[in-house]
Design a protein around this motif. Structure first.
Motif, short mmCIF file in Angstrom:
data_model
loop_
_atom_site.label_atom_id
_atom_site.label_comp_id
_atom_site.label_asym_id
_atom_site.label_seq_id
_atom_site.Cartn_x
_atom_site.Cartn_y
_atom_site.Cartn_z
N TYR A 132 0.84 -1.20 0.00
CA TYR A 132 0.00 0.00 0.00
C TYR A 132 0.88 1.24 0.00
N ASN A 133 0.55 2.19 -0.89
CA ASN A 133 1.31 3.43 -0.97
C ASN A 133 2.80 3.16 -1.17
N ASN A 134 3.09 2.10 -1.99
CA ASN A 134 4.46 1.71 -2.34
C ASN A 134 5.27 1.15 -1.16
N ALA A 135 4.60 0.65 -0.14
CA ALA A 135 5.32 0.00 0.98
C ALA A 135 6.13 -1.17 0.44
N ASN A 136 7.33 -1.37 0.99
CA ASN A 136 8.18 -2.47 0.54
C ASN A 136 9.22 -2.78 1.60
N ASN A 137 9.84 -3.95 1.46
CA ASN A 137 10.92 -4.36 2.35
C ASN A 137 11.81 -5.34 1.60
N ALA A 138 13.09 -5.04 1.52
CA ALA A 138 14.02 -5.83 0.70
C ALA A 138 14.57 -7.05 1.42
N SER A 139 14.28 -7.23 2.71
CA SER A 139 14.90 -8.34 3.44
C SER A 139 13.91 -9.23 4.20
N SER A 140 12.72 -8.72 4.52
CA SER A 140 11.75 -9.51 5.29
C SER A 140 10.62 -9.99 4.39
N CYS A 141 10.39 -11.29 4.40
CA CYS A 141 9.41 -11.90 3.50
C CYS A 141 8.01 -11.93 4.09
N TYR A 142 7.03 -11.85 3.21
CA TYR A 142 5.65 -12.17 3.56
C TYR A 142 5.43 -13.66 3.33
#
Length: 240
Positions: A132-142
């Protein structure tokens, strides 16, 4: 790999006294994402077919990333799609076989898990994960899971569950492809996609084991996709 350290004296320097050399190594952390989170899954066209009742790990990265996953229902009934272990505000939606018609969505906000439970007719569907609103994380997986209720599954055709094997991987010229546990349909096609999801090679697959000449491809990581008529299976390989 194997490496070598060379010690020598500058301008012929030498001594009868011993020196001490120490080498240390720090393990490089491996990505948490599964092989189903392929580089081509930014659209439904490049989505990997995922197994049911299985945790699928993935990353939303970089900003604006979309992850599509494909699942095939052969006998209509209920199924639940869940999205958990969220490191940021991620959203979940399910689309019809065209990959664009949205059937349901879950947008709880923050890091609250998302859940979609619905009744499916027999057919192909896509699950989409995005920030949402370009939320992202390069190391923690969903964690994505499609949990069957009364619906039944099919990874390739009928009741077959296929395994795609490739060797050697990495390769510089010939890639040997084997489709195990499933019959090859008359319409089966082998495709190679680059990092942008563009099809750079395509040929018919005539048998369960086939050699593919990838010598003309540029060095890099590619996705090999077998379209077996009604469904697909994908895996990555490296061209040296």
């Amino acid at each position: 790999g194997t490496y070598y350290i060379r010690v020598f004296g500058y301008n012929g320097a030498n001594s009868a006294t011993c020196y001490t050399i120490t080498a240390t190594a720090t393990p490089v952390a491996q990505g948490c994402q599964s092989t189903y989170d392929v580089s081509s899954n930014g659209t439904a066209t490049g989505a990997a077919t995922i197994p049911f009742n299985t945790d699928i790990k993935g990353l939303v990265s970089p900003s604006g990333d979309n992850d599509y996953y494909k699942f095939v229902v052969t006998s209509g009934g209920t199924a639940t799609v869940t999205l958990t272990t969220l490191p940021a505000d991620y959203e979940l939606a399910v689309y019809s076989s065209n990959g664009t018609t949205q059937l349901a969505s879950s947008t709880n906000g923050s890091t609250t898990s998302e859940t979609i439970t619905r009744t499916y007719t027999a057919g192909t569907y896509y699950a989409r994960v995005w920030g949402y609103n370009n939320a992202n994380n390069a190391s923690s997986c969903y964690t994505l899971k499609v949990q069957l209720g009364t619906a039944s599954r099919n990874e390739i055709a009928g009741n077959e569950v296929a395994i795609l094997k490739m060797s050697p991987n990495p390769t510089s010229n010939i890639l040997n492809v084997s489709l195990l546990g499933a019959s090859v349909s008359k319409r089966a096609v082998v495709q190679v996609l680059d990092a942008r999801g563009t099809i750079v090679m395509e040929q018919s697959m005539k048998r369960n084991t086939q050699a593919i000449d990838v010598s003309k491809l540029s060095v890099g990581t590619y996705v090999l996709r077998i379209n077996n008529g009604s469904s697909t299976i994908t895996s990555k390989f490296v061209k040296q």
